[in-house]
Structure formats: structure tokens, C-alpha cells
Design a protein around this motif. Structure first.
Motif, PDB file in Angstrom:
ATOM      1  N   LYS A 128       2.371   9.352  -5.845  1.00 54.47           N
ATOM      2  CA  LYS A 128       2.926  10.679  -5.581  1.00 54.47           C
ATOM      3  C   LYS A 128       4.033  11.008  -6.577  1.00 54.47           C
ATOM      4  O   LYS A 128       4.156  12.156  -7.014  1.00 54.47           O
ATOM      5  CB  LYS A 128       3.458  10.751  -4.147  1.00 54.47           C
ATOM      6  CG  LYS A 128       2.362  10.805  -3.110  1.00 54.47           C
ATOM      7  CD  LYS A 128       2.919  10.868  -1.703  1.00 54.47           C
ATOM      8  CE  LYS A 128       1.796  10.858  -0.680  1.00 54.47           C
ATOM      9  NZ  LYS A 128       2.295  10.884   0.694  1.00 54.47           N
ATOM     10  N   GLU A 129       4.833  10.003  -6.955  1.00 51.12           N
ATOM     11  CA  GLU A 129       5.887  10.230  -7.958  1.00 51.12           C
ATOM     12  C   GLU A 129       5.276  10.626  -9.299  1.00 51.12           C
ATOM     13  O   GLU A 129       5.762  11.539  -9.978  1.00 51.12           O
ATOM     14  CB  GLU A 129       6.747   8.982  -8.116  1.00 51.12           C
ATOM     15  CG  GLU A 129       7.745   8.763  -7.002  1.00 51.12           C
ATOM     16  CD  GLU A 129       8.558   7.471  -7.187  1.00 51.12           C
ATOM     17  OE1 GLU A 129       8.157   6.611  -8.018  1.00 51.12           O
ATOM     18  OE2 GLU A 129       9.562   7.334  -6.516  1.00 51.12           O
ATOM     19  N   LYS A 130       4.215   9.925  -9.693  1.00 46.74           N
ATOM     20  CA  LYS A 130       3.566  10.260 -10.955  1.00 46.74           C
ATOM     21  C   LYS A 130       2.999  11.679 -10.918  1.00 46.74           C
ATOM     22  O   LYS A 130       3.096  12.429 -11.890  1.00 46.74           O
ATOM     23  CB  LYS A 130       2.406   9.269 -11.226  1.00 46.74           C
ATOM     24  CG  LYS A 130       2.881   7.915 -11.688  1.00 46.74           C
ATOM     25  CD  LYS A 130       1.685   7.013 -11.942  1.00 46.74           C
ATOM     26  CE  LYS A 130       2.144   5.615 -12.290  1.00 46.74           C
ATOM     27  NZ  LYS A 130       0.994   4.703 -12.526  1.00 46.74           N
ATOM     28  N   LYS A 131       2.422  12.023  -9.771  1.00 48.32           N
ATOM     29  CA  LYS A 131       1.855  13.354  -9.641  1.00 48.32           C
ATOM     30  C   LYS A 131       2.962  14.413  -9.724  1.00 48.32           C
ATOM     31  O   LYS A 131       2.785  15.441 -10.367  1.00 48.32           O
ATOM     32  CB  LYS A 131       1.129  13.444  -8.286  1.00 48.32           C
ATOM     33  CG  LYS A 131       0.303  14.684  -8.115  1.00 48.32           C
ATOM     34  CD  LYS A 131      -0.463  14.630  -6.789  1.00 48.32           C
ATOM     35  CE  LYS A 131      -1.334  15.817  -6.643  1.00 48.32           C
ATOM     36  NZ  LYS A 131      -2.071  15.816  -5.383  1.00 48.32           N
TER      37      LYS A 131
ATOM     38  N   LYS B 175       0.840  -1.199   0.000  1.00 46.41           N
ATOM     39  CA  LYS B 175       0.000   0.000   0.000  1.00 46.41           C
ATOM     40  C   LYS B 175       0.876   1.250   0.000  1.00 46.41           C
ATOM     41  O   LYS B 175       0.619   2.209  -0.753  1.00 46.41           O
ATOM     42  CB  LYS B 175      -0.920  -0.014   1.228  1.00 46.41           C
ATOM     43  CG  LYS B 175      -1.883   1.146   1.287  1.00 46.41           C
ATOM     44  CD  LYS B 175      -2.764   1.050   2.512  1.00 46.41           C
ATOM     45  CE  LYS B 175      -3.670   2.260   2.617  1.00 46.41           C
ATOM     46  NZ  LYS B 175      -4.480   2.236   3.840  1.00 46.41           N
ATOM     47  N   MET B 176       1.913   1.233   0.844  1.00 45.10           N
ATOM     48  CA  MET B 176       2.824   2.376   0.890  1.00 45.10           C
ATOM     49  C   MET B 176       3.529   2.560  -0.453  1.00 45.10           C
ATOM     50  O   MET B 176       3.698   3.689  -0.923  1.00 45.10           O
ATOM     51  CB  MET B 176       3.863   2.196   2.005  1.00 45.10           C
ATOM     52  CG  MET B 176       3.303   2.381   3.411  1.00 45.10           C
ATOM     53  SD  MET B 176       4.476   1.998   4.717  1.00 45.10           S
ATOM     54  CE  MET B 176       5.792   3.127   4.370  1.00 45.10           C
ATOM     55  N   LEU B 177       3.918   1.455  -1.104  1.00 43.91           N
ATOM     56  CA  LEU B 177       4.579   1.530  -2.402  1.00 43.91           C
ATOM     57  C   LEU B 177       3.652   2.154  -3.446  1.00 43.91           C
ATOM     58  O   LEU B 177       4.067   3.012  -4.219  1.00 43.91           O
ATOM     59  CB  LEU B 177       5.040   0.137  -2.844  1.00 43.91           C
ATOM     60  CG  LEU B 177       5.752   0.051  -4.180  1.00 43.91           C
ATOM     61  CD1 LEU B 177       7.056   0.853  -4.128  1.00 43.91           C
ATOM     62  CD2 LEU B 177       6.022  -1.381  -4.551  1.00 43.91           C
ATOM     63  N   LYS B 178       2.391   1.738  -3.430  1.00 40.60           N
ATOM     64  CA  LYS B 178       1.427   2.311  -4.376  1.00 40.60           C
ATOM     65  C   LYS B 178       1.250   3.808  -4.127  1.00 40.60           C
ATOM     66  O   LYS B 178       1.176   4.598  -5.071  1.00 40.60           O
ATOM     67  CB  LYS B 178       0.078   1.605  -4.261  1.00 40.60           C
ATOM     68  CG  LYS B 178       0.085   0.220  -4.843  1.00 40.60           C
ATOM     69  CD  LYS B 178      -1.263  -0.452  -4.683  1.00 40.60           C
ATOM     70  CE  LYS B 178      -1.223  -1.884  -5.200  1.00 40.60           C
ATOM     71  NZ  LYS B 178      -2.497  -2.578  -4.986  1.00 40.60           N
ATOM     72  N   GLU B 179       1.194   4.194  -2.841  1.00 42.51           N
ATOM     73  CA  GLU B 179       1.046   5.618  -2.524  1.00 42.51           C
ATOM     74  C   GLU B 179       2.265   6.406  -2.991  1.00 42.51           C
ATOM     75  O   GLU B 179       2.134   7.505  -3.546  1.00 42.51           O
ATOM     76  CB  GLU B 179       0.846   5.803  -1.014  1.00 42.51           C
ATOM     77  CG  GLU B 179      -0.499   5.311  -0.509  1.00 42.51           C
ATOM     78  CD  GLU B 179      -0.609   5.352   1.011  1.00 42.51           C
ATOM     79  OE1 GLU B 179       0.366   5.734   1.686  1.00 42.51           O
ATOM     80  OE2 GLU B 179      -1.681   4.992   1.520  1.00 42.51           O
ATOM     81  N   ILE B 180       3.438   5.842  -2.804  1.00 43.52           N
ATOM     82  CA  ILE B 180       4.667   6.522  -3.237  1.00 43.52           C
ATOM     83  C   ILE B 180       4.698   6.642  -4.756  1.00 43.52           C
ATOM     84  O   ILE B 180       5.046   7.694  -5.304  1.00 43.52           O
ATOM     85  CB  ILE B 180       5.916   5.784  -2.711  1.00 43.52           C
ATOM     86  CG1 ILE B 180       6.019   5.955  -1.192  1.00 43.52           C
ATOM     87  CG2 ILE B 180       7.178   6.282  -3.389  1.00 43.52           C
ATOM     88  CD1 ILE B 180       7.092   5.105  -0.543  1.00 43.52           C
ATOM     89  N   GLU B 181       4.330   5.567  -5.465  1.00 48.15           N
ATOM     90  CA  GLU B 181       4.310   5.612  -6.928  1.00 48.15           C
ATOM     91  C   GLU B 181       3.318   6.651  -7.421  1.00 48.15           C
ATOM     92  O   GLU B 181       3.581   7.384  -8.386  1.00 48.15           O
ATOM     93  CB  GLU B 181       3.978   4.227  -7.492  1.00 48.15           C
ATOM     94  CG  GLU B 181       5.118   3.236  -7.347  1.00 48.15           C
ATOM     95  CD  GLU B 181       4.718   1.832  -7.794  1.00 48.15           C
ATOM     96  OE1 GLU B 181       3.513   1.573  -8.034  1.00 48.15           O
ATOM     97  OE2 GLU B 181       5.626   0.985  -7.879  1.00 48.15           O
TER      98      GLU B 181
END
Length: 134
Positions: A126-129, A118-124
């Protein structure tokens, strides 16, 4: 001016009363100390008797262990079966404890993995954003 004086007999009477009170107090305290000492000695003797009793019981139990009473064959078989079933139950308990611990560890690992995913998905996300904003 005359200072009133206490007659000698009255003075001696007061001194005698004070001395009598002191003697009574000292005797009472001395009796208390003697009674306490006696009770301590009695408790020590009781403790020694209990120790002796425990040692006697220990010696008797060791004697019984060293000289087992011969049992009839059916009672020996029954005792052997009870010991075997006890061993089996202990083994089963050990197995169940191990299985529970393994399952608990696996569950904790799965929970931790889900949190990390879940944390990895949130980080990805945010990176895309951030990459879009550049």
C-alpha cells in the motif's frame, strides 16, 4: 315483613359443625408437625451415626498406617516396583505436558509471526502504491 330466622337449635348445630371442622383441621396439622419433628430427629440421629462411623474408619486407617503389617520381602519388592513405576509414569506425563505446552506456544508464535509478516507485506504494498500516486 318478616325476616326468616334460624331456630336456635339449628344455629347451635351449625356452630358445632364449624367448631368440629376447626378442631379436626388443628389436630391434623398438629400430627403433621409432630411427624415432621420425629423424622427430623431420626435424620439427625442417622447423621450422628454416620459421623461416628466415619471417625471410626478414619481412626482405624490411621492405626493401620502407624502400624504397618510386615510384608514378605517379595511383596515389599513388588510394592516398591509399583511405586517406582508410578513415579516414572507421573514424571513422563509431566514431561509430555510440558512438551505439548512448549510446542503449542511455538505454534502460536509461528502463526502470529506469519500473520504479522503478511500484514507487513500488505502495508508495504500500500505504501508503494501511495508513493506511485504522488
Amino acid at each position: 315483613m318478616d325476616i326468616p330466622t334460624i331456630p336456635d337449635q339449628m344455629f347451635l348445630l351449625i356452630i358445632l359443625v364449624i367448631v368440629a371442622l376447626v378442631v379436626i383441621i388443628v389436630v391434623a396439622q398438629w400430627r403433621r408437625v409432630a411427624q415432621a419433628k420425629t423424622s427430623v430427629e431420626m435424620l439427625e440421629k442417622e447423621i450422628q451415626l454416620k459421623k461416628m462411623s466415619m471417625v471410626e474408619k478414619d481412626i482405624e486407617s490411621k492405626r493401620l498406617m502407624d502400624n504397618p503389617i510386615p510384608l514378605p520381602q517379595d511383596q515389599q519388592d513388588s510394592l516398591k516396583a509399583i511405586r517406582q513405576s508410578t513415579t516414572d509414569v507421573r514424571n513422563e506425563i509431566g514431561y509430555l505436558h510440558s512438551e505439548i505446552n512448549e510446542r503449542l506456544a511455538r505454534l502460536e508464535a509461528q502463526t502470529e509471526q506469519k500473520k504479522l509478516e503478511k500484514m507487513l507485506k500488505e502495508i508495504e504494498a500500500k505504501e508503494k502504491k501511495l508513493n506511485r500516486n504522488k
